[in-house]
Scaffold this active site. Structure first.
Site, mmCIF file in Angstrom:
data_model
loop_
_atom_site.group_PDB
_atom_site.id
_atom_site.type_symbol
_atom_site.label_atom_id
_atom_site.label_comp_id
_atom_site.label_asym_id
_atom_site.label_seq_id
_atom_site.Cartn_x
_atom_site.Cartn_y
_atom_site.Cartn_z
ATOM 1 N N LYS A 206 0.834 -1.192 0.000
ATOM 2 C CA LYS A 206 0.000 0.000 0.000
ATOM 3 C C LYS A 206 0.864 1.234 0.000
ATOM 4 C CE LYS A 206 -0.551 -0.417 4.985
ATOM 5 N NZ LYS A 206 0.435 0.579 5.327
ATOM 6 N N GLY A 216 6.484 5.151 3.248
ATOM 7 C CA GLY A 216 5.344 4.770 4.078
ATOM 8 C C GLY A 216 5.736 3.712 5.084
ATOM 9 N N CYS A 217 5.326 2.465 4.825
ATOM 10 C CA CYS A 217 5.551 1.416 5.816
ATOM 11 C C CYS A 217 7.017 1.069 5.998
ATOM 12 C CB CYS A 217 4.798 0.151 5.435
ATOM 13 S SG CYS A 217 3.054 0.268 5.747
ATOM 14 N N GLN A 218 7.822 1.217 4.971
ATOM 15 C CA GLN A 218 9.209 0.799 5.091
ATOM 16 C C GLN A 218 10.140 1.974 5.363
ATOM 17 O OE1 GLN A 218 10.608 -2.083 2.306
ATOM 18 N NE2 GLN A 218 8.581 -2.928 1.987
#
Length: 288
Positions: A206, A216-218
């Protein structure tokens, strides 16, 4: 060293002033830390993030394969202010999930005792994958498959805050411009850059690509910190970085981590890095 604690970057969001956001759906899921209680997980977060308040939102984005990372549904835009992914369509399954999080945010105080101001960030219309897109995926063994018509976890909340810009996902939806305008008002000193995100969403993330780096997430924003603040130094497991004191030649040394009275400190080739040193990390200079 807390490699035994499962907590991806996208499962936390902090305001830089002692408050963290998480979702119960993610951090209490069976695949994270099933041997720890909610209270024990919160204690670890407080110890390692340097926060004193953890706000637990019940849910994230509908059908989010990360077990509903918080960074896709709610994020700080300033201390005491958040954006929350929102739809007015009560028939959309996301409505109940966002409404449950809103109910928590409206009753919680942050670490400084402030009420939290919630800005509703509209969601794009549901993004679904086509049969042609499913056929084009090269899935690894053990990874979840995609099915035609499957709804993907599209949200504008999964943005990345840089020094002079905010990079946000775009989905070719009329809501793209509305979300971008809301973020412009919330980040008046930063350029709001929209990047097409559908291909990455289809591929199982995502997040979106910018300059060959997954955001984002990483990734995580690193706020400016004062010397007298206990600093969290998070190293990726089993990875060594090309880091050295600036001016120490062209050699590369492994970066380790030590603790002095509970405060993390970098160590490098030959001696510990101390306050005032400049580090060259991946070609960029950072001041310790």
């Amino acid at each position: 060293d807390k490699r035994d604690f499962i907590c991806e970057g996208g499962s936390i969001h902090t305001d830089g002033e002692g408050t963290a956001l998480v979702t119960e759906a993610c951090l209490l899921s069976a695949g994270r830390n099933p041997d720890l209680t909610k209270a024990e997980i919160e204690r670890v977060l407080c110890d390692y993030l340097g926060v004193s308040k953890v706000i637990w939102l019940p849910r994230g984005i509908y059908n989010d394969e990360t077990n509903e990372h918080v960074d896709n549904v709610c994020a700080f835009t300033a201390p005491g202010e958040v954006v929350l992914a929102w739809t007015d369509d009560e028939d959309d399954p996301q409505y109940a999930l966002s409404a449950a999080s809103l109910a928590v945010l409206e009753t919680e105080l942050d670490a400084k005792g402030r009420r939290i101001k919630v800005h509703r960030l509209p969601l794009p219309k549901p993004v679904t994958i086509t049969a042609e897109e499913c056929e084009g995926l090269d899935l690894c063994e053990g990874e979840p498959t995609r099915t035609p018509g499957e709804r993907l976890a599209a949200s504008y909340v999964n943005f990345y805050i840089a020094n002079h810009a905010v990079v946000m996902p775009a989905f070719g939806d009329p809501a793209d411009e509305r979300a971008q305008e809301i973020l412009r008002k919330l980040f008046p000193t930063r350029e709001i850059v929209a990047i097409p995100a559908r291909d990455i969403l289809i591929g199982g993330g995502k997040n979106f690509l910018v300059d060959a780096a997954v955001l984002g997430c990483q990734t995580q924003q690193f706020p400016v910190v004062q010397v007298d603040v206990k600093i969290l130094c998070q190293l990726f497991a089993d990875v060594t970085a090309a880091a050295r004191p600036a001016g120490a030649g062209d050699g590369h040394g492994e970066v380790g981590i030590i603790r002095i009275h509970g405060v993390p400190s970098f160590t490098g080739p030959g001696r510990p890095f101390s306050h005032g040193d400049h580090l060259a990390v991946a070609g960029r200079r950072l001041r310790w």
